[in-house]
Design an enzyme around this catalytic site. Structure first.
Site: not given
Ligand code: AMX
Length: 442
Positions: A249, A325, A380
């Site tokens: 993002s 990750h 998350d």
């Protein structure tokens, strides 16, 4: 020009930025002039094929991610931010975080308060035409698609786009970038709240207060009046706001912005990346996963049951959402903060306990696969259980919350990218034939 943009409420942050600009530009110019041809690191063939992992190719002022220590916002870890940034209870207010990311300095209570008032004031003026567009969208459309459309629709308001049209000097574009950023950060909660009440409630927005922080007002608009939920939202909005420059993002927003697209065009693109299941959408997948696990093996399963459930999931070809990750090689400090929040406010919550039980087993199972670079939980893995505790069970909305938060970080970076007049991004690519030729010769 500058004086026309110096609005009183956020004059402190704006003035501070004006002070910081010459020295920061000078530092960068010195690095570029004196050391521009120095080599920072090699690029391997594996990195070209493997998603550019670890290649240092971006300048990001606002935060830095360490594989073992986690995120630091302008040099401050999450626990340091919790201690030092102005807060209502314990968690920093989002406005204080934006101030920190923009200036690199911890705001005083007064400075944070100025910005808070400015943001609350801007939130009151939401363009009618955008409201109409959002209200006309099908309720079936995923909330992230609605959010991206809404941010794109706000683009009509862009001062940055106007500055470009009137031929503003590149060195001055940061001013309209800041103006757009403040408007976007102020308005995106209302946009998100509209999507929420339209899709899951009766379409009526709660009222916002002039003296409330962004978190409280966001929750009020969505119809949440529990102060602990406002505090959770403060935590949520703070920990998700920035994760250096390379995540999808932030990178997308920066890339699109480098073409001098305005903050709305740039962030709408960034949101589309956030909506991917390997990035922001993982938060909705995590809650779905926990609920599925609860249904299959009960509220307080044994470690053996959890292990079997995980192995079955992997055998079916699914990932374990919320684990792994691209950069981190330890448990994400953002997961730790949320676990602490759960222990403080809801020690007996069933879903939070399941998250904790999963944490005991999943790293071992993922390690045993032998291919997972980081078997530990990321940001998350916990958020859905916390939100569900307060009644926000609509998990396909969760990535929108991430989107409200991420605006804070990417907008701060956008302002600095224009302040430093960073050029259009245009890396080179190679073909498979180029690679084959290269490996033949080496
Ligand atoms: N469950 C199962 N397999 C996993 C896994 C997980 N949680 N994490 C990694 N793997 C697998 C990968 O799919 C890959 O398998 P492959 O070689 O067969 O394709 C292998 O392990 C190596 O991947 P990696 O180097 O460990 O990860 P990566 O850097 O390529 O990807 C990430 C990182 C986050 C996309 C990955 O760990 C993943 O898919 N996690 C689950 C989804 C998730 O939680 N995403 C949210 C990330 C945080 C965020 O942006 N919000």
């Amino acid at each position: 020009m500058l004086s026309s943009l110096l609005r009183t409420p956020f004059a402190t942050m704006h003035k501070r930025l004006v002070d910081l600009l010459p020295e920061t530009r000078d530092r960068l110019a010195k690095i570029r002039r004196g050391h521009g041809n120095k080599v920072l690191g090699p690029i391997t063939v594996e990195q070209i094929i493997g998603g550019m992992r670890g290649i240092k190719g971006l300048l990001t002022q606002t935060s830095r991610l360490d594989a073992f220590k986690g995120i630091k916002f302008r040099g401050l870890s999450l626990p340091e931010c919790q201690i030092r940034l102005p807060s209502v209870r314990r968690e920093p207010i989002p406005e204080a975080m934006f101030y920190l990311l923009i200036t690199g300095e911890v705001p005083s209570n007064d400075e944070a308060e100025d910005l808070k008032k400015d943001i609350a004031e801007r939130a009151q003026t939401f363009p009618n035409y955008v409201e109409k567009i959002v209200n006309s969208l099908s309720k079936d459309l995923h909330p992230m698609s609605q959010l991206s459309i809404g941010v794109l629709a706000l683009q009509n308001e862009s001062e940055f786009a106007q500055a470009i049209r009137r031929g503003e000097k590149r060195g001055n574009l940061w001013q309209s970038a800041l103006e757009d950023s403040l408007n976007l950060i102020s308005r995106i909660p209302k946009l998100a709240a509209m999507i929420y009440v339209n899709k899951y409630r009766d379409g009526k927005l709660g009222e916002i207060r002039e003296n409330a922080d962004l978190s409280e007002n966001f929750c009020r608009m969505m119809g949440y009046h529990d102060e602990k939920f406002w505090e959770l939202m403060r935590l949520y909005l703070t920990i998700h706001c920035d994760h250096e420059g390379g995540n999808v993002s932030a990178h997308t927003t920066h890339l699109v912005g480098s073409a001098l697209s305005d903050p709305y065009l740039s962030y709408s693109a960034g949101l589309n990346g956030l909506a991917g299941p390997l990035h922001g959408l993982a938060n909705q997948e995590c809650l779905r996963f926990i609920l599925g696990m609860k249904e299959a093996i009960g509220e307080s399963p044994s470690e053996i049951d959890i292990e079997k459930y995980l192995k079955d999931t992997l055998a079916k070809g699914f990932v374990i959402p919320g684990y792994g990750h691209a950069v981190l090689r330890v448990t994400d400090p953002r997961f730790v903060c949320q676990m602490e929040f759960a222990q403080r406010y809801m020690p007996n919550d069933v879903l939070c306990k399941l998250v904790a039980s999963l944490y005991k087993v999943a790293p071992r199972v993922l390690k045993d696969l032998g291919k997972v670079s980081n078997p530990y939980p990321n940001v998350d893995a916990h958020s859905g259980a916390l939100l569900t505790h307060f009644g926000m069970t609509e998990y396909d909305f969760y990535t929108v919350l991430f989107g409200v938060s991420r605006a804070i970080g990417v907008c701060a970076s956008f302002v600095w990218s224009r302040a430093l007049a960073l050029p259009i991004i245009r890396p080179a690519s190679v073909t498979m034939e180029n690679l084959e030729e290269f490996v033949r010769k080496t």
